[in-house]
Design a protein around this motif. Structure first.
Motif, mmCIF file in Angstrom:
data_model
loop_
_atom_site.group_PDB
_atom_site.id
_atom_site.type_symbol
_atom_site.label_atom_id
_atom_site.label_comp_id
_atom_site.label_asym_id
_atom_site.label_seq_id
_atom_site.Cartn_x
_atom_site.Cartn_y
_atom_site.Cartn_z
ATOM 1 N N LEU A 19 -12.891 21.311 -5.382
ATOM 2 C CA LEU A 19 -12.369 21.820 -6.664
ATOM 3 C C LEU A 19 -12.828 23.257 -6.936
ATOM 4 N N ILE A 20 -14.069 23.542 -6.592
ATOM 5 C CA ILE A 20 -14.590 24.905 -6.815
ATOM 6 C C ILE A 20 -13.869 25.885 -5.888
ATOM 7 N N ALA A 21 -13.577 25.435 -4.656
ATOM 8 C CA ALA A 21 -12.850 26.304 -3.717
ATOM 9 C C ALA A 21 -11.461 26.630 -4.274
ATOM 10 N N GLN A 22 -10.787 25.611 -4.796
ATOM 11 C CA GLN A 22 -9.447 25.839 -5.384
ATOM 12 C C GLN A 22 -9.545 26.819 -6.543
ATOM 13 N N LYS A 23 -10.534 26.600 -7.391
ATOM 14 C CA LYS A 23 -10.670 27.416 -8.598
ATOM 15 C C LYS A 23 -10.912 28.890 -8.279
ATOM 16 N N TYR A 24 -11.697 29.155 -7.234
ATOM 17 C CA TYR A 24 -12.050 30.544 -6.927
ATOM 18 C C TYR A 24 -11.260 31.113 -5.746
ATOM 19 N N GLY A 25 -10.248 30.371 -5.293
ATOM 20 C CA GLY A 25 -9.395 30.874 -4.211
ATOM 21 C C GLY A 25 -10.138 31.049 -2.892
ATOM 22 N N ARG A 27 -11.829 29.144 0.777
ATOM 23 C CA ARG A 27 -11.633 28.044 1.697
ATOM 24 C C ARG A 27 -12.717 26.990 1.444
ATOM 25 N N HIS A 28 -12.362 25.710 1.606
ATOM 26 C CA HIS A 28 -13.397 24.674 1.522
ATOM 27 C C HIS A 28 -13.760 24.234 2.940
ATOM 28 N N LEU A 29 -15.031 24.286 3.254
ATOM 29 C CA LEU A 29 -15.490 23.833 4.567
ATOM 30 C C LEU A 29 -16.463 22.661 4.382
ATOM 31 N N ASP A 30 -16.058 21.507 4.892
ATOM 32 C CA ASP A 30 -16.866 20.291 4.820
ATOM 33 C C ASP A 30 -17.706 20.233 6.099
ATOM 34 N N SER A 31 -18.944 20.701 6.040
ATOM 35 C CA SER A 31 -19.745 20.785 7.275
ATOM 36 C C SER A 31 -20.071 19.401 7.822
ATOM 37 N N GLY A 32 -20.168 18.406 6.924
ATOM 38 C CA GLY A 32 -20.457 17.046 7.379
ATOM 39 C C GLY A 32 -19.380 16.537 8.320
#
Ligand code: DC
Length: 211
Positions: A19-25, A27-32
């Motif tokens: 959600l934070i990635a969407q809000k600030y434009g 990329r979201h990276l799920d390292s897990g």
């Protein structure tokens, strides 16, 4: 811009990071997921000893590319996938390979929100924003149980609590890049907050620092 979000299993960090990635434009990276992808290849295999397991884990990590993140196998998201991820994550060579992948992806513009266990301490120690997202063990276990129950599984609260405690212990006691709060990370306890509440708290912190 790099926003590092670390925390234990079922703290809510993955949902929040997206959600934070969407809000600030960003990329979201799920390292897990990188650790899960590495581990998934080893599920259902027999290894003669720890050395053979280690060798297979390193070979598996070497096969991973950024594009694998786009289409993970369903098994990567299961409880077994999480346990195996935690087991391969103790191997320093595996961590080195996966850390490089994370650094290469996040370096690309416009930057990324990365969630994991060692993002603020090891992967991006100079991240502009660092958060440590956590919740009580009881809250985390109840969340996981609700997810499993929704999927038709019959785990008990005691089973789920024990599994979380075991994973927390392995992740925080390993010698290589153990899970821990960076000293300069902003702590957010999600136990009594809604998802929107967490996003609000995090955004307020980010916006104040950006202003
Ligand atoms: O966030 P997750 O539950 O998908 O992570 C699965 C496991 O991967 C976790 O138990 C430990 C490992 N991991 C790690 O060691 N370092 C990270 N940055 C992310 C995950």
């Amino acid at each position: 811009m790099i926003i590092a979000i670390d925390g234990p299993e079922a703290s809510g960090k993955g949902t929040i990071a997206k959600l934070i990635a969407q809000k600030y434009g960003l990329r979201h990276l799920d390292s897990g997921l990188l650790y899960r992808l590495t581990g998934v290849a080893l599920i259902d295999q027999d290894f003669a000893d720890d050395a053979a397991f280690k060798q297979a884990a390193i070979a598996s990590a070497q096969q991973i590319t950024a594009t694998d993140l786009d289409n993970p196998p369903a098994q990567a998201r299961t409880m077994a996938g999480g346990v195996m991820a935690s087991k391969v994550a103790v191997i320093p060579q595996v961590r080195d390979i996966l850390t490089s992948i994370q650094q290469n992806i996040a370096k690309q513009k416009p930057g990324a929100v990365i969630d994991g266990r060692d993002i603020g301490t090891i992967v991006f120690p100079n991240a502009e924003f660092k958060f440590w997202v956590t919740a009580s063990l009881k809250t985390r276990a109840s969340r996981r149980l609700a997810e499993y129950t929704a999927k038709g599984k019959s785990d008990t609260l005691a089973d789920v609590t024990a599994a979380i405690e075991e994973r927390d212990h392995r992740d925080s006691s390993r010698a290589a890049a153990p899970m821990k709060k960076a000293t300069d990370a902003h702590l957010i306890d999600t136990s009594k907050l809604s998802i929107d509440g967490v996003v609000e708290a995090m955004s307020a912190y980010i916006d104040a620092k950006l202003a």
